[in-house]
Design a protein around this motif. Sequence first.
Motif, mmCIF file in Angstrom:
data_model
loop_
_atom_site.group_PDB
_atom_site.id
_atom_site.type_symbol
_atom_site.label_atom_id
_atom_site.label_comp_id
_atom_site.label_asym_id
_atom_site.label_seq_id
_atom_site.Cartn_x
_atom_site.Cartn_y
_atom_site.Cartn_z
ATOM 1 N N THR A 65 0.849 -1.184 0.000
ATOM 2 C CA THR A 65 0.000 0.000 0.000
ATOM 3 C C THR A 65 0.885 1.234 0.000
ATOM 4 O OG1 THR A 65 -1.784 -1.117 1.190
ATOM 5 C CG2 THR A 65 -1.781 1.288 1.238
ATOM 6 N N GLU A 70 1.050 5.165 0.373
ATOM 7 C CA GLU A 70 0.174 6.083 1.101
ATOM 8 C C GLU A 70 0.389 7.535 0.695
ATOM 9 O OE1 GLU A 70 0.511 5.294 5.271
ATOM 10 O OE2 GLU A 70 -0.150 3.216 5.055
ATOM 11 N N ASN A 93 -4.791 6.774 -0.736
ATOM 12 C CA ASN A 93 -3.864 5.650 -0.794
ATOM 13 C C ASN A 93 -4.058 4.847 -2.074
ATOM 14 O OD1 ASN A 93 -3.014 6.433 1.722
ATOM 15 N ND2 ASN A 93 -3.769 4.616 2.791
ATOM 16 N N GLU A 128 -3.369 0.975 -3.440
ATOM 17 C CA GLU A 128 -3.013 -0.386 -3.078
ATOM 18 C C GLU A 128 -2.589 -1.141 -4.331
ATOM 19 O OE1 GLU A 128 -5.568 -2.439 -0.341
ATOM 20 O OE2 GLU A 128 -6.480 -0.564 0.372
ATOM 21 N N SER A 150 -9.304 3.370 -0.705
ATOM 22 C CA SER A 150 -8.088 3.284 -1.516
ATOM 23 C C SER A 150 -8.406 3.101 -2.992
ATOM 24 C CB SER A 150 -7.235 2.096 -1.052
ATOM 25 O OG SER A 150 -6.817 2.241 0.283
ATOM 26 N N PHE A 190 2.970 10.737 -3.004
ATOM 27 C CA PHE A 190 3.020 9.613 -2.065
ATOM 28 C C PHE A 190 4.123 9.824 -1.034
ATOM 29 C CE2 PHE A 190 0.988 7.945 -5.892
ATOM 30 C CZ PHE A 190 -0.168 7.428 -5.337
#
Length: 288
Positions: free
Chosen positions: A132, A134, A139, A141, A154, A172
């Motif tokens: 994952t 973030e 987020n 995945e 997500s 990210f």
Amino acid sequence: MQEQHQEMTEAAPGTHAVSFFDVDGTLVWRDFAEMRRRSHETVNSGMEIKPSAAVADAFRRMHERGNATFICTGRPVPFVLPSLLALEPTGIIAAAGAYVRVGDTVVRDVAIDPTLVVEVARRFEAAGLDVTIESDTQNLELRPSGAPARFPRSALARTAAEVAEATGRHRFQKFCTNGLERDALAPLMPLIEEHFTICDLQGGVFEFSLKGIDKGTGIACALAHMGHGRANTFAFGDSENDLSMAPAVETFVAMGNALPGVKAAADYVTLSAADEGVPAGLAHFGLI
């Protein structure tokens, strides 16, 4: 690494102590053994949690005494939920120190270089391992295994190419694995250890943050912005990503449910989160 800083301001009048609180396993009880057993299941709640009435009352009493409070969590900003914001913290340190906000002012916002994000994704895809990635917005995945996303909030990707597309829309800040033993990451370790710090968050979760970006440096940013020194500062935590808080504050408090290494680094060990360890610790130091 991309980073943003705002200019420093003076400490709020009447602020006496500043305390920083981890969330999972600290402000709220988490059954990490159960989390490990269910590590591959979809989490329909989106990690919905709620601090106890005793914790909420402790925050209220802290504020009444002119003390400042910070949520200091590995959770990215989208998972700092309304139930946590209802505590009315002075500020938020999220994404394990990559994001720092004091009041309404963002004083740190660090992102992983998009090229490095894609390379990490490429290595995980090649190894067939899920990860994952973030963000402070949404987020992502990456599931080369074919598994569904664990959290409904997500986005889902199957390939590194899809991750590359997402870097045009999101910044990210760190990544996590869930349900993988550290040995499974051996093929990726040369790249990971070059750029990231690895922390055991318990419950089968490992967190990977850019080197030099952690909760401790996040605390330093917040204190500098407030014009507050290290004196009369406290931090509460339970997992490896809380260890960086210890040298950043005057008093580091480990929860009764903390990892052994966290307890060993602590100035004081309070009760478990299940037994209202945060209110107990605050009372021990006369902060409430």
